[in-house]
Structures are given as structure tokens and as C-alpha cells.
Design a protein around this motif. Structure first.
Motif, mmCIF file in Angstrom:
data_model
loop_
_atom_site.group_PDB
_atom_site.id
_atom_site.type_symbol
_atom_site.label_atom_id
_atom_site.label_comp_id
_atom_site.label_asym_id
_atom_site.label_seq_id
_atom_site.Cartn_x
_atom_site.Cartn_y
_atom_site.Cartn_z
ATOM 1 N N LYS A 1 0.726 -1.195 -0.026
ATOM 2 C CA LYS A 1 0.057 -0.168 -0.037
ATOM 3 C C LYS A 1 0.959 1.074 0.094
ATOM 4 O O LYS A 1 0.593 2.257 -0.741
ATOM 5 C CB LYS A 1 -0.952 -0.114 1.247
ATOM 6 N N GLN A 2 2.055 1.131 0.732
ATOM 7 C CA GLN A 2 2.776 2.560 0.694
ATOM 8 C C GLN A 2 3.489 2.717 -0.568
ATOM 9 O O GLN A 2 3.822 3.603 -1.028
ATOM 10 C CB GLN A 2 4.026 2.085 1.949
ATOM 11 N N GLU A 3 3.867 1.481 -1.193
ATOM 12 C CA GLU A 3 4.419 1.411 -2.492
ATOM 13 C C GLU A 3 3.315 2.160 -3.662
ATOM 14 O O GLU A 3 3.899 3.287 -4.185
ATOM 15 C CB GLU A 3 4.786 0.150 -3.029
ATOM 16 N N GLU A 4 2.236 1.968 -3.310
ATOM 17 C CA GLU A 4 1.293 2.498 -4.336
ATOM 18 C C GLU A 4 0.989 4.072 -3.954
ATOM 19 O O GLU A 4 0.945 4.534 -5.033
ATOM 20 C CB GLU A 4 -0.134 1.830 -4.138
ATOM 21 N N VAL A 5 0.983 4.643 -2.979
ATOM 22 C CA VAL A 5 0.865 6.022 -2.637
ATOM 23 C C VAL A 5 2.218 6.677 -2.483
ATOM 24 O O VAL A 5 2.217 7.738 -2.247
ATOM 25 C CB VAL A 5 0.207 5.979 -1.369
ATOM 26 N N LYS A 6 3.313 5.823 -2.532
ATOM 27 C CA LYS A 6 4.662 6.718 -2.683
ATOM 28 C C LYS A 6 5.057 7.210 -1.354
ATOM 29 O O LYS A 6 5.532 8.063 -1.219
ATOM 30 C CB LYS A 6 4.920 7.414 -3.799
ATOM 31 N N GLY A 7 4.716 6.420 -0.068
ATOM 32 C CA GLY A 7 4.932 7.051 1.057
ATOM 33 C C GLY A 7 4.235 6.474 2.314
ATOM 34 O O GLY A 7 3.389 5.231 1.934
ATOM 35 N N LEU A 8 4.101 6.881 3.416
ATOM 36 C CA LEU A 8 3.565 6.395 4.696
ATOM 37 C C LEU A 8 2.112 6.531 4.130
ATOM 38 O O LEU A 8 1.689 7.622 3.801
ATOM 39 C CB LEU A 8 3.846 7.202 5.987
ATOM 40 N N ILE A 9 1.054 5.567 4.695
ATOM 41 C CA ILE A 9 -0.265 5.657 4.317
ATOM 42 C C ILE A 9 -1.076 6.221 5.560
ATOM 43 O O ILE A 9 -0.482 6.234 6.580
ATOM 44 C CB ILE A 9 -0.762 4.312 4.112
ATOM 45 N N GLU A 10 -2.101 7.006 5.185
ATOM 46 C CA GLU A 10 -3.084 7.574 6.106
ATOM 47 C C GLU A 10 -4.532 6.995 5.772
ATOM 48 O O GLU A 10 -5.064 7.254 4.393
ATOM 49 C CB GLU A 10 -3.032 8.965 5.959
ATOM 50 N N PRO A 11 -5.447 6.470 6.432
ATOM 51 C CA PRO A 11 -6.830 6.046 6.016
ATOM 52 C C PRO A 11 -7.816 6.875 6.066
ATOM 53 O O PRO A 11 -7.644 7.993 6.918
ATOM 54 C CB PRO A 11 -7.016 4.818 7.143
ATOM 55 N N PHE A 12 -8.720 6.954 5.203
ATOM 56 C CA PHE A 12 -9.780 7.837 5.200
ATOM 57 C C PHE A 12 -10.877 6.927 4.879
ATOM 58 O O PHE A 12 -11.010 6.496 3.630
ATOM 59 C CB PHE A 12 -9.550 9.031 4.206
ATOM 60 N N GLY A 13 -11.941 6.646 5.878
ATOM 61 C CA GLY A 13 -13.249 5.899 5.603
ATOM 62 C C GLY A 13 -14.121 6.434 4.413
ATOM 63 O O GLY A 13 -14.400 7.913 4.649
ATOM 64 N N LEU A 14 -14.868 5.546 3.847
ATOM 65 C CA LEU A 14 -15.766 5.887 3.013
ATOM 66 C C LEU A 14 -17.142 5.150 3.578
ATOM 67 O O LEU A 14 -17.134 4.511 4.308
ATOM 68 C CB LEU A 14 -15.509 5.549 1.480
ATOM 69 N N LYS A 15 -18.335 5.550 2.792
ATOM 70 C CA LYS A 15 -19.604 5.273 3.238
ATOM 71 C C LYS A 15 -20.082 3.607 3.019
ATOM 72 O O LYS A 15 -20.765 3.206 3.885
ATOM 73 C CB LYS A 15 -20.621 6.403 2.842
ATOM 74 N N ASP A 16 -19.481 3.173 2.162
ATOM 75 C CA ASP A 16 -19.749 1.560 2.032
ATOM 76 C C ASP A 16 -18.812 0.539 2.219
ATOM 77 O O ASP A 16 -18.853 -0.386 1.884
ATOM 78 C CB ASP A 16 -19.994 1.501 0.340
ATOM 79 N N GLY A 17 -18.114 1.040 3.462
ATOM 80 C CA GLY A 17 -17.410 -0.062 4.006
ATOM 81 C C GLY A 17 -15.905 -0.241 3.200
ATOM 82 O O GLY A 17 -15.289 -1.132 3.303
ATOM 83 N N THR A 18 -15.452 0.886 2.499
ATOM 84 C CA THR A 18 -14.276 0.916 2.063
ATOM 85 C C THR A 18 -13.253 2.080 2.623
ATOM 86 O O THR A 18 -13.959 2.779 3.406
ATOM 87 C CB THR A 18 -14.549 1.329 0.311
ATOM 88 N N THR A 19 -12.179 2.151 2.345
ATOM 89 C CA THR A 19 -11.187 2.672 2.634
ATOM 90 C C THR A 19 -10.246 3.552 1.713
ATOM 91 O O THR A 19 -9.717 2.662 0.867
ATOM 92 C CB THR A 19 -10.150 2.262 3.839
ATOM 93 N N ILE A 20 -10.119 4.553 1.604
ATOM 94 C CA ILE A 20 -8.803 5.482 1.126
ATOM 95 C C ILE A 20 -7.904 5.266 1.840
ATOM 96 O O ILE A 20 -7.699 5.443 3.171
ATOM 97 C CB ILE A 20 -9.246 7.041 0.770
ATOM 98 N N TYR A 21 -6.628 4.944 1.010
ATOM 99 C CA TYR A 21 -5.135 5.038 1.837
ATOM 100 C C TYR A 21 -4.534 6.367 0.885
ATOM 101 O O TYR A 21 -4.462 5.959 -0.441
ATOM 102 C CB TYR A 21 -4.655 3.776 1.680
ATOM 103 N N CYS A 22 -4.126 7.303 1.305
ATOM 104 C CA CYS A 22 -3.352 8.437 0.671
ATOM 105 C C CYS A 22 -1.909 8.395 1.602
ATOM 106 O O CYS A 22 -1.670 7.804 2.572
ATOM 107 C CB CYS A 22 -4.204 9.743 0.731
ATOM 108 N N ASN A 23 -1.116 9.177 0.996
ATOM 109 C CA ASN A 23 0.201 9.430 1.319
ATOM 110 C C ASN A 23 0.171 10.301 2.468
ATOM 111 O O ASN A 23 -0.473 11.634 2.135
ATOM 112 C CB ASN A 23 1.087 10.108 0.204
ATOM 113 N N GLU A 24 0.402 9.975 3.694
ATOM 114 C CA GLU A 24 0.034 11.175 4.702
ATOM 115 C C GLU A 24 0.659 12.455 4.862
ATOM 116 O O GLU A 24 0.298 13.418 5.300
ATOM 117 C CB GLU A 24 0.075 10.484 6.212
ATOM 118 N N GLU A 25 1.667 12.456 4.024
ATOM 119 C CA GLU A 25 2.295 13.711 3.827
ATOM 120 C C GLU A 25 2.046 14.383 2.218
ATOM 121 O O GLU A 25 2.676 15.165 1.836
ATOM 122 C CB GLU A 25 3.861 13.594 4.026
ATOM 123 N N GLY A 26 1.188 13.791 1.704
ATOM 124 C CA GLY A 26 0.682 14.247 0.350
ATOM 125 C C GLY A 26 0.638 15.628 0.135
ATOM 126 O O GLY A 26 0.918 16.042 -0.862
#
Length: 133
Positions: A30-55
Motif C-alpha cells: 500500500k505504501q508503494e502505491e501511494v509513494k510513502g507512509l499511508i493515512e486511512p480515510f473511511g468511505l460510506k460503503d465499507g471501503t477505505t481510501i489510503y493516501c500518502n500522509e504527507e501528500g
């Protein structure tokens, strides 16, 4: 129940259409996909966004807007967050606390929702979203 070793996700690159992809269900993948440390962000249908926490602190541009109706069925369309750089969307199992593959329905929904890249512009404290074909 054991965690899935591979999961089907959606990758939302900057300025591009979403990509369906299968990755190992590991922190490192997951870190490789976002090119860094990940930060989660919940969505309404039981899914999660993972973004770069320093994006937003890095040279990446704002990628897509997250609206209130993305996180709640009662939400309106106002912008609650903006993702910078590439982010991914995974499924999530609340019973195990593990990420899972997106269902076909989830993948279709988020692929459609984030299909068009966006330009995000600040206008006197409000954000304007300009979709790019």
C-alpha cells in the motif's frame, strides 16, 4: 478466518483515470502505491481510501475532492477533504479489522465516482472542482 494475501483495489493516480489492480495485502504494498507512509480515510460503503500522509506537504498536486456524500448517505455534496497525489481504495472487514478486496459493486461505484481527473481551485475560501475529461 485468515486475511487475504492478495486484494483487488482501485488506484487513483494524479491526472489519470482509476486503475483496477491486485496487490499483496501488506503495508509495504500500500505504501508503494501511494509513494510513502499511508493515512486511512473511511468511505460510506465499507471501503477505505489510503493516501500518502504527507501528500499535501509534498510537490504533488491535489488529485480528487472527497465530498460529504462520499462518507455518509446523509451527506450533501460539499467538499470535506482533498486527496493529493495517488491514492488507493480497498475494501474493509470491520470484524477482523483487515483490508479486503473491493466487491465488484464497490469497484464500479468508486471507479465511476473518480473517473474524471479534477482540478481543485480555491475561491475566497471555497473550493471549486473542475472535472477534466
Amino acid at each position: 478466518m485468515t486475511a487475504d494475501t492478495q486484494i483487488d483495489i482501485l488506484v487513483i493516480p494524479e491526472g489519470e483515470h482509476p486503475i483496477r489492480k491486485t496487490i499483496p495485502n501488506t503495508l509495504e504494498a500500500k505504501q508503494e502505491e501511494v509513494k510513502g507512509l499511508i493515512e486511512p480515510f473511511g468511505l460510506k460503503d465499507g471501503t477505505t481510501i489510503y493516501c500518502n500522509e504527507e501528500g499535501k506537504l509534498s510537490p504533488w498536486t491535489l488529485n480528487r475532492s472527497i465530498r460529504a456524500d462520499d462518507i455518509s448517505n446523509e451527506g450533501d455534496g460539499h467538499i470535506v477533504e482533498m486527496m493529493a497525489g495517488t491514492f488507493i481504495i480497498t475494501g474493509f472487514d470491520p470484524e477482523t479489522g483487515e483490508d479486503t478486496s473491493l466487491t465488484e459493486e464497490q469497484a464500479d461505484h468508486w471507479e465511476q465516482r473518480f473517473h474524471n481527473p479534477e482540478i481543485l481551485v480555491s475561491n475566497n475560501g471555497d473550493w471549486i472542482v473542475i472535472p477534466i475529461a
